[in-house]
Design a protein around this motif. Sequence first.
Motif, PDB file in Angstrom:
ATOM      1  N   THR A 163      34.562  53.970  27.215  1.00 56.00           N
ATOM      2  CA  THR A 163      35.551  52.900  27.293  1.00 56.00           C
ATOM      3  C   THR A 163      36.947  53.516  27.248  1.00 56.00           C
ATOM      4  O   THR A 163      37.141  54.595  26.679  1.00 56.00           O
ATOM      5  N   LYS A 172      30.396  47.267  19.849  1.00 60.02           N
ATOM      6  CA  LYS A 172      31.771  47.405  20.356  1.00 60.02           C
ATOM      7  C   LYS A 172      32.379  46.060  20.755  1.00 60.02           C
ATOM      8  O   LYS A 172      33.533  45.779  20.435  1.00 60.02           O
ATOM      9  N   VAL A 190      31.542  55.136  17.616  1.00 59.11           N
ATOM     10  CA  VAL A 190      31.057  54.219  18.645  1.00 59.11           C
ATOM     11  C   VAL A 190      31.003  54.907  20.010  1.00 59.11           C
ATOM     12  O   VAL A 190      30.127  54.611  20.819  1.00 59.11           O
ATOM     13  N   SER A 191      31.877  55.864  20.260  1.00 51.01           N
ATOM     14  CA  SER A 191      31.849  56.564  21.551  1.00 51.01           C
ATOM     15  C   SER A 191      30.540  57.329  21.731  1.00 51.01           C
ATOM     16  O   SER A 191      30.007  57.397  22.842  1.00 51.01           O
ATOM     17  N   ASP A 223      37.947  55.922  17.570  1.00 54.71           N
ATOM     18  CA  ASP A 223      38.897  54.826  17.391  1.00 54.71           C
ATOM     19  C   ASP A 223      39.708  55.148  16.144  1.00 54.71           C
ATOM     20  O   ASP A 223      39.204  55.813  15.223  1.00 54.71           O
TER      21      ASP A 223
END
Length: 190
Positions: A129, A171, A120-121, A40
């Motif tokens: 996402t 998330k 976060v991925s 992100d």
Amino acid sequence: MFQIGKTIVSEEILENDFVCNLNACKGACCVGGEYGAPLDESETEILVEIYTKVKPFLRPEGIKAIEEQGAFVKGEDGEWETPLVDNSECAYVVFSSDRIAKCGLEEAYLAGATKWKKPVSCHLYPVRTREYSEFTAVNYHKWEICDPACALGKELKVPIYTFVKEALIRKFGKKWYAELEEVAKGNPKS
């Protein structure tokens, strides 16, 4: 597919089981593939801010890649991602004594050197996402290197959404996850 707030969620995260089996795969998801971990935009700033705290946890090859390419790079698709060592493993990868790939960012976090766990991925994997103008797609990413994780998940009866609960809450929030659990209760597989 079903909708929760501004997300469109694949039922596959309810219907499939998954538990990472590092003894079988050796952390291949951090080593294989052609691209770094998706980031992100806000995470790019974090990587720059924490680099000096994370650096002692990294391998010389990773440090060299980061110092040559930067703490993050723009991928071929125009999205931010982690840099790679020789177009192979993520620059933030470290290896345990038994050659299991681990996240140097997470190692720094676990040692108390930082307050940020990892992108976060990576935390969400095998959930991926994708942001669209009107919604965020939440999907299951199937990769043959994760077959042992699927087998272990099936053996332990742990659905994907349960395995990545902490990351999904990170998330999307607790309220979103509670709604996901309600949907799962109505799913015959869950």
